[in-house]
Design an enzyme around this catalytic site. Sequence first.
Site, PDB file in Angstrom:
ATOM      1  N   ILE A  74      11.967 -36.782   1.640  1.00 42.54           N
ATOM      2  CA  ILE A  74      12.939 -37.034   0.565  1.00 42.54           C
ATOM      3  C   ILE A  74      13.040 -35.806  -0.346  1.00 42.54           C
ATOM      4  CG2 ILE A  74      13.401 -38.407  -1.514  1.00 42.54           C
ATOM      5  CD1 ILE A  74      11.962 -40.764  -0.051  1.00 42.54           C
ATOM      6  N   HIS A 113       7.771 -25.934 -12.072  1.00 43.52           N
ATOM      7  CA  HIS A 113       8.665 -26.437 -13.120  1.00 43.52           C
ATOM      8  C   HIS A 113       9.224 -25.235 -13.873  1.00 43.52           C
ATOM      9  CE1 HIS A 113       8.455 -30.815 -12.913  1.00 43.52           C
ATOM     10  NE2 HIS A 113       7.228 -30.667 -12.491  1.00 43.52           N
ATOM     11  N   GLY A 129       8.327 -38.136  -8.872  1.00 48.92           N
ATOM     12  CA  GLY A 129       7.151 -38.350  -8.047  1.00 48.92           C
ATOM     13  C   GLY A 129       7.515 -39.063  -6.765  1.00 48.92           C
ATOM     14  N   ASP A 141       2.074 -36.002  -4.890  1.00 44.39           N
ATOM     15  CA  ASP A 141       2.776 -36.260  -6.169  1.00 44.39           C
ATOM     16  C   ASP A 141       2.981 -37.770  -6.323  1.00 44.39           C
ATOM     17  OD1 ASP A 141       3.926 -35.727  -8.608  1.00 44.39           O
ATOM     18  OD2 ASP A 141       5.662 -34.655  -7.819  1.00 44.39           O
ATOM     19  N   ASP A 144       7.582 -35.809   2.175  1.00 46.13           N
ATOM     20  CA  ASP A 144       7.910 -37.230   2.356  1.00 46.13           C
ATOM     21  C   ASP A 144       9.270 -37.402   3.025  1.00 46.13           C
ATOM     22  OD1 ASP A 144       9.509 -36.387   0.248  1.00 46.13           O
ATOM     23  OD2 ASP A 144       9.002 -38.044  -1.092  1.00 46.13           O
ATOM     24  N   ARG A 183      20.421 -13.019  -3.007  1.00 43.99           N
ATOM     25  CA  ARG A 183      20.508 -11.818  -3.847  1.00 43.99           C
ATOM     26  C   ARG A 183      19.752 -11.980  -5.158  1.00 43.99           C
ATOM     27  NH1 ARG A 183      25.504 -10.963  -1.194  1.00 43.99           N
ATOM     28  NH2 ARG A 183      26.476 -12.626  -2.391  1.00 43.99           N
TER      29      ARG A 183
HETATM   30 ZN   LIG Z   1       3.712 -34.429 -10.329  1.00 41.11          ZN
END
Ligand SMILES: [Zn+2]
Length: 387
Positions: free
Chosen positions: A258, A203, A316, A282, A256, A235
Amino acid sequence: MKIAFTATRLYTPAEEIAQPLLLVEDGVISEVASRSAKEVPAGAQLIDFGDAVLAPGFIDIHMHGGAGLDVMRASPSDLPRLGRFLTTHGVTGYFPTTVAAPLDATCAALERLADAIEGWDRNHNLVHARPLGIHLEGPFLSHKRRGVHPPEYLIAPTLEIFDRLWHAARGHVRMLTMAPEISGAMEVIAEAARRNVCVSIGHSDAEMPVAQQAVKAGARHATHTFNAMRPLDHRDPGIVGEVLSDDGLSADLIVDGIHVAPAVVKLFLQAKGHERAVLITDAISATGMPDGRYQLGPIEVDVKDGKCTSQGSLAGSVLTMDRAVRNVTKFSQWNLREAVRAATLNPARAVGLADQYGILAKGALADFIVMNPAGDVLKTIVGGEGS
Ligand SMILES: [Zn+2]
């Protein structure tokens, strides 16, 4: 009581053993051998799985719920039901994973999860996966790469807040996903690593040198590579450049079909290799449930045709670990044993639990699965007992 399990093949998973014999005593593996090297001991109960494959139970170090239960909202007495659902997909150990939420609500959830971890019991009527530790996904995340984590609950990292979370969880925090570029992050990374937490960068909008600095401070893993990360540019390699090129880092991926395109899954597996690639789900509470609206901590998620979104962003998944493993064999050249390794030994190593989990070896817990050669889970055994 000694139980001897036999089948046609066994994945330790670093190696494959033909015509294996797996001996279990009091829920712990006492021997793994080939039947040509070792006979079934006299007095042992023999359970033969015929032409099936034995492998360690899957370890999911990033999951938010399933079977309608959200780990931040579930009571400790609800979690065995989630654990039972997980075993139907081959998972025997998991890290309940938080999302950014009001600090008080997070601390209350951590206390409940600590209760569930300490209270886990081998239940003879309900074989269920073990909650092994807590994964804090947030609140120390980048605003720019927050995904669906609510911006109002993101916090700049301080030792004080980390310590508050740590105490609420009574020391059961084993994984911490955080963005290293936020002010105060390096100090928290170093302290968490000192407490044997697997610090995972993610994240994050970090440029490559900051990601490298995080590794120097103690980070050793990366969370859902590519998703919620500054993208790779040839770069300006950024955090993804560090994750893919640093052989000292393990990293996980949501396979998955996706979250990451199959060709990029293949690239990732080639970059991280058989020892450092880790599969996660997840998964959210909607996993194993019909399409509809579900809760992910404080976030409302819409699930349609297997895709989870909140206000247009991926939120998720409804992936199960057995499907992730089969997807790896479809999207890449990896065989079933190599794919299983990424869901067992590799995650267990990443979080420092491989002495007892994610491996079929003497002294490890007798948590294992019985699969057909296509990777379908036929049976799951936790602590030597099957469902
Ligand atoms: Zn998560």
